[in-house]
Scaffold this motif. Structure first.
Motif, PDB file in Angstrom:
ATOM      1  N   ILE A  81      -8.033   3.909  -3.883  1.00 17.34           N
ATOM      2  CA  ILE A  81      -6.601   3.799  -3.584  1.00 17.34           C
ATOM      3  C   ILE A  81      -6.452   3.725  -2.073  1.00 17.34           C
ATOM      4  O   ILE A  81      -7.003   4.568  -1.346  1.00 17.34           O
ATOM      5  CB  ILE A  81      -5.824   5.000  -4.149  1.00 17.34           C
ATOM      6  CG1 ILE A  81      -6.056   5.093  -5.661  1.00 17.34           C
ATOM      7  CG2 ILE A  81      -4.345   4.885  -3.848  1.00 17.34           C
ATOM      8  CD1 ILE A  81      -5.570   6.391  -6.276  1.00 17.34           C
ATOM      9  N   SER A  82      -5.722   2.735  -1.596  1.00 18.76           N
ATOM     10  CA  SER A  82      -5.574   2.570  -0.152  1.00 18.76           C
ATOM     11  C   SER A  82      -4.127   2.221   0.185  1.00 18.76           C
ATOM     12  O   SER A  82      -3.336   1.860  -0.688  1.00 18.76           O
ATOM     13  CB  SER A  82      -6.512   1.466   0.351  1.00 18.76           C
ATOM     14  OG  SER A  82      -6.246   0.238  -0.309  1.00 18.76           O
ATOM     15  N   LYS A  83      -3.787   2.360   1.506  1.00 21.19           N
ATOM     16  CA  LYS A  83      -2.443   2.036   2.004  1.00 21.19           C
ATOM     17  C   LYS A  83      -2.534   0.862   2.968  1.00 21.19           C
ATOM     18  O   LYS A  83      -3.473   0.761   3.755  1.00 21.19           O
ATOM     19  CB  LYS A  83      -1.836   3.233   2.735  1.00 21.19           C
ATOM     20  CG  LYS A  83      -1.569   4.439   1.871  1.00 21.19           C
ATOM     21  CD  LYS A  83      -0.889   5.540   2.698  1.00 21.19           C
ATOM     22  CE  LYS A  83      -1.744   5.989   3.871  1.00 21.19           C
ATOM     23  NZ  LYS A  83      -1.071   7.006   4.704  1.00 21.19           N
ATOM     24  N   PRO A 113       2.432   1.951   6.761  1.00 18.26           N
ATOM     25  CA  PRO A 113       1.606   2.809   5.907  1.00 18.26           C
ATOM     26  C   PRO A 113       1.575   4.264   6.369  1.00 18.26           C
ATOM     27  O   PRO A 113       1.385   5.171   5.558  1.00 18.26           O
ATOM     28  CB  PRO A 113       0.223   2.159   5.989  1.00 18.26           C
ATOM     29  CG  PRO A 113       0.226   1.388   7.268  1.00 18.26           C
ATOM     30  CD  PRO A 113       1.626   0.907   7.430  1.00 18.26           C
ATOM     31  N   THR A 124       2.236   9.102   2.392  1.00 12.06           N
ATOM     32  CA  THR A 124       0.948   9.743   2.126  1.00 12.06           C
ATOM     33  C   THR A 124       0.592   9.508   0.656  1.00 12.06           C
ATOM     34  O   THR A 124       1.462   9.453  -0.223  1.00 12.06           O
ATOM     35  CB  THR A 124       0.968  11.249   2.407  1.00 12.06           C
ATOM     36  OG1 THR A 124       1.925  11.883   1.545  1.00 12.06           O
ATOM     37  CG2 THR A 124       1.307  11.534   3.855  1.00 12.06           C
ATOM     38  N   VAL A 125      -0.715   9.386   0.406  1.00  9.05           N
ATOM     39  CA  VAL A 125      -1.228   9.192  -0.953  1.00  9.05           C
ATOM     40  C   VAL A 125      -2.301  10.241  -1.203  1.00  9.05           C
ATOM     41  O   VAL A 125      -3.244  10.375  -0.401  1.00  9.05           O
ATOM     42  CB  VAL A 125      -1.816   7.776  -1.139  1.00  9.05           C
ATOM     43  CG1 VAL A 125      -2.414   7.623  -2.539  1.00  9.05           C
ATOM     44  CG2 VAL A 125      -0.743   6.721  -0.909  1.00  9.05           C
ATOM     45  N   ILE A 176       2.403   9.742  -4.501  1.00 11.58           N
ATOM     46  CA  ILE A 176       2.843   9.053  -3.277  1.00 11.58           C
ATOM     47  C   ILE A 176       4.048   9.812  -2.739  1.00 11.58           C
ATOM     48  O   ILE A 176       4.966  10.158  -3.495  1.00 11.58           O
ATOM     49  CB  ILE A 176       3.249   7.601  -3.574  1.00 11.58           C
ATOM     50  CG1 ILE A 176       2.134   6.853  -4.307  1.00 11.58           C
ATOM     51  CG2 ILE A 176       3.606   6.872  -2.278  1.00 11.58           C
ATOM     52  CD1 ILE A 176       2.541   5.472  -4.783  1.00 11.58           C
ATOM     53  N   VAL A 225       0.753   0.438  -1.681  1.00 14.97           N
ATOM     54  CA  VAL A 225      -0.327   1.294  -2.176  1.00 14.97           C
ATOM     55  C   VAL A 225      -1.157   0.432  -3.121  1.00 14.97           C
ATOM     56  O   VAL A 225      -0.663  -0.021  -4.154  1.00 14.97           O
ATOM     57  CB  VAL A 225       0.217   2.536  -2.902  1.00 14.97           C
ATOM     58  CG1 VAL A 225      -0.937   3.365  -3.459  1.00 14.97           C
ATOM     59  CG2 VAL A 225       1.063   3.374  -1.941  1.00 14.97           C
ATOM     60  N   ARG A 226      -2.407   0.185  -2.740  1.00 16.15           N
ATOM     61  CA  ARG A 226      -3.273  -0.717  -3.519  1.00 16.15           C
ATOM     62  C   ARG A 226      -4.264   0.091  -4.366  1.00 16.15           C
ATOM     63  O   ARG A 226      -5.001   0.953  -3.845  1.00 16.15           O
ATOM     64  CB  ARG A 226      -4.018  -1.653  -2.585  1.00 16.15           C
ATOM     65  CG  ARG A 226      -4.976  -2.631  -3.282  1.00 16.15           C
ATOM     66  CD  ARG A 226      -5.390  -3.731  -2.336  1.00 16.15           C
ATOM     67  NE  ARG A 226      -4.250  -4.609  -2.029  1.00 16.15           N
ATOM     68  CZ  ARG A 226      -4.290  -5.545  -1.076  1.00 16.15           C
ATOM     69  NH1 ARG A 226      -5.381  -5.712  -0.340  1.00 16.15           N
ATOM     70  NH2 ARG A 226      -3.221  -6.300  -0.855  1.00 16.15           N
ATOM     71  N   ASP A 246      -1.039  -3.969  -6.514  1.00 15.74           N
ATOM     72  CA  ASP A 246      -0.273  -3.514  -5.349  1.00 15.74           C
ATOM     73  C   ASP A 246       1.044  -2.886  -5.796  1.00 15.74           C
ATOM     74  O   ASP A 246       1.843  -3.521  -6.499  1.00 15.74           O
ATOM     75  CB  ASP A 246       0.020  -4.683  -4.415  1.00 15.74           C
ATOM     76  CG  ASP A 246      -1.205  -5.119  -3.630  1.00 15.74           C
ATOM     77  OD1 ASP A 246      -2.205  -4.377  -3.653  1.00 15.74           O
ATOM     78  OD2 ASP A 246      -1.166  -6.203  -3.020  1.00 15.74           O
TER      79      ASP A 246
END
Length: 508
Positions: free
Chosen positions: A342-344, A349, A353-354, A373, A387-388, A403
């Motif tokens: 999981i990435s931003k 971004p 926060t994730v 999130i 957020v991918r 996405d």
């Protein structure tokens, strides 16, 4: 004579009939004279039973054979590698053990063409009542075509057949080309078939090794290629299957099954030799559905598997944090999903926060995990990010990427109405002077602006009017203290301030 009842007549008849059977007189011999009497066993009060005795029985192809009979083993081409084999069963059908005598061989072979027959020996020389043993006869003719004959004999303790004999006959045929094909111990007949089992679709199964042996009368010269397959999904590897096969020699090749889709498939296999000859058979196999992982992404029961926009986080006062939104990832497939990350990215971004994914980087079939999130603005205005969610095999075995668009707004201010009493020191038509409205989150402050701490706004008199209020937009929530100072041409410092305290909450 008086008539007797019928039952008495019958008894008398039986008695009269038995008399000559019970006592038989024999003339004496020499000077001895005297007769020998034989008593009939089992009658009257005497008693006894059958004496246990062995009984030899010989069977070929399930049929009992008499001693002295002829056993036709059939035909076999001359000079073959293996000849033709038949199995003979020796059975003790009696009630006592039987002994098969003979040394060194229990079964002996003789006759005109004995050299073209051979026998194996039974594993035991003693058979209990009801027990049996086997031996084999092999017919391997040489020379020219024609009839061959021999004799087998065995001795036993059966008093009725102490010596048992079978006359063997077989027909020697002309030489032939002949191949034997097998997988391990399983023989494949000409025009027969062999089941190779099952393999997952889109994969390569373990190749099956086929052994080809020259069982005929002549050397076999393999064609090039020597093996063909009618279905490209059955892949033949015949690197070592070249050249020739001497009589009795074996060589191997392999066939691998590599299906694209699930279902049953087959292929016709041809082993080609000497330019025109062939050995044909069929192979079959089944392609099973390949277990694959399948990703499913959801938030509040709505699907985001292919991506989409997560509901707006709304307006948030920096540096407050918006309520977390939980996203669920489920593996609805039949294999483990791996490489979960999981990435931003996107415009802002850093304003979101994730959390870490609760299940780590993999999910077993049917399992789920979550991440959250949050919107954590440090700046004012609308903020956007992506957020991918990615996997190595979540798209039915292939990599996946989804996405999730997120948006929130950092609040820029809240309007507070500040009021005061008119304290103007000039005439109402004098345009000089006015008020300074100063505010801070510190209660004891002076009218000296300090960046990000004390703010002042001038409210001048206009056209002789004396203002008594001003709407101030504060930049953050909390308790704000307001002081209003009047000033004029001759009193620029201003008079004593009027004061106001206003509380601005995050939801204002």
């Amino acid at each position: 004579m008086r008539n007797l009842p019928i039952n008495q007549n019958l008894n008398l008849l039986i008695f009269l009939t038995l008399i000559p059977l019970l006592t038989i007189g024999c003339p004496g011999g020499g000077g001895g004279g005297g007769g020998a009497a034989f008593a009939l066993m089992g009658l009257g009060g005497g008693g006894g039973g059958d004496v246990p005795a062995p009984k030899l029985e010989v069977l070929y192809e399930g049929v009992s054979r008499e001693s002295g009979s002829t056993l036709d083993i059939g035909s076999e081409p001359v000079n073959t590698a293996d000849g033709k084999t038949g199995t003979i069963t020796i059975k003790n059908s009696g009630t006592a053990a039987i002994t098969l005598s003979g040394s060194p061989n229990i079964v002996t072979l003789s006759g005109t063409d004995a050299s073209q027959f051979s026998v194996t020996q039974p594993a035991t020389s003693s058979l209990a009542a009801g027990a049996s043993a086997i031996f084999t006869i092999n017919f391997k003719p040489t020379g020219v075509a024609g009839t061959r004959s021999a004799t087998i004999k065995m001795n036993s303790s059966d008093p009725a057949v102490g010596s048992f004999q079978l006359n063997l006959t077989g027909e020697a045929g002309v030489g032939v080309f002949r191949l034997g094909v097998s997988v391990s111990a399983t023989q494949i007949s000409s025009n027969g078939s062999f089941a190779m089992g099952s393999v997952e679709e889109q994969s390569v199964g373990t190749p099956v090794t086929f052994t080809v042996r020259n069982t005929g009368s002549f050397v076999v010269n393999l064609d090039s290629p020597a093996v063909t397959s009618s279905n490209a999904r059955f892949i033949v590897n015949q690197t070592s299957f070249t050249g020739s096969l001497a009589i009795g020699q074996s060589k191997t090749f392999t066939i691998g099954f590599s299906p694209l889709v699930s279902g049953a498939e087959e292929s016709n296999i041809a082993i080609l030799y000497d330019g025109a000859a062939s050995f044909l058979y069929k192979v079959t196999a089944t392609a099973t559905v390949k277990p694959v992982p399948t990703i499913s992404i959801s938030h509040n029961s709505s699907s985001f598997t292919t991506g989409g926009s997560i509901p707006n986080f709304g307006v948030v006062w920096p540096p407050e944090v918006a309520g977390a939104k939980t996203v669920t990832i489920t593996n609805s497939g039949t294999a483990t999903m791996t490489g979960i990350s999981i990435s931003k990215l996107g415009t802002d971004p850093d304003q979101f926060t994730v959390s870490a994914f609760s299940a780590g980087t993999s999910l077993a079939p049917g399992a789920s995990g979550t991440f959250t999130i949050q919107f954590v603005p440090t700046l004012h205005g609308e903020k956007n990010a992506i957020v991918r969610v990615q996997t190595a095999n979540g798209s039915n075995g292939s990599a996946s990427s989804s996405d999730l668009a997120v948006v929130g707004t950092g609040r820029t201010g809240v309007d507070v109405l500040v009021t005061w009493s008119a304290t103007n020191e000039k005439a109402v038509n004098d345009t000089d002077g006015g008020y300074n409205v100063c505010y801070s989150k510190t209660s004891n402050f002076t009218a000296v602006p300090i960046a990000n701490s004390i703010f002042c706004v001038a409210v001048p008199n206009v056209g002789g009017n004396t203002p008594t209020s001003k709407t101030i937009s504060v930049p953050s929530y909390g308790t704000w203290y307001f002081k209003v100072y009047s000033y004029g041409k001759y009193n620029t410092t201003g008079g004593l301030p009027s004061t106001q305290v206003s509380v601005v909450v995050p939801q204002s």
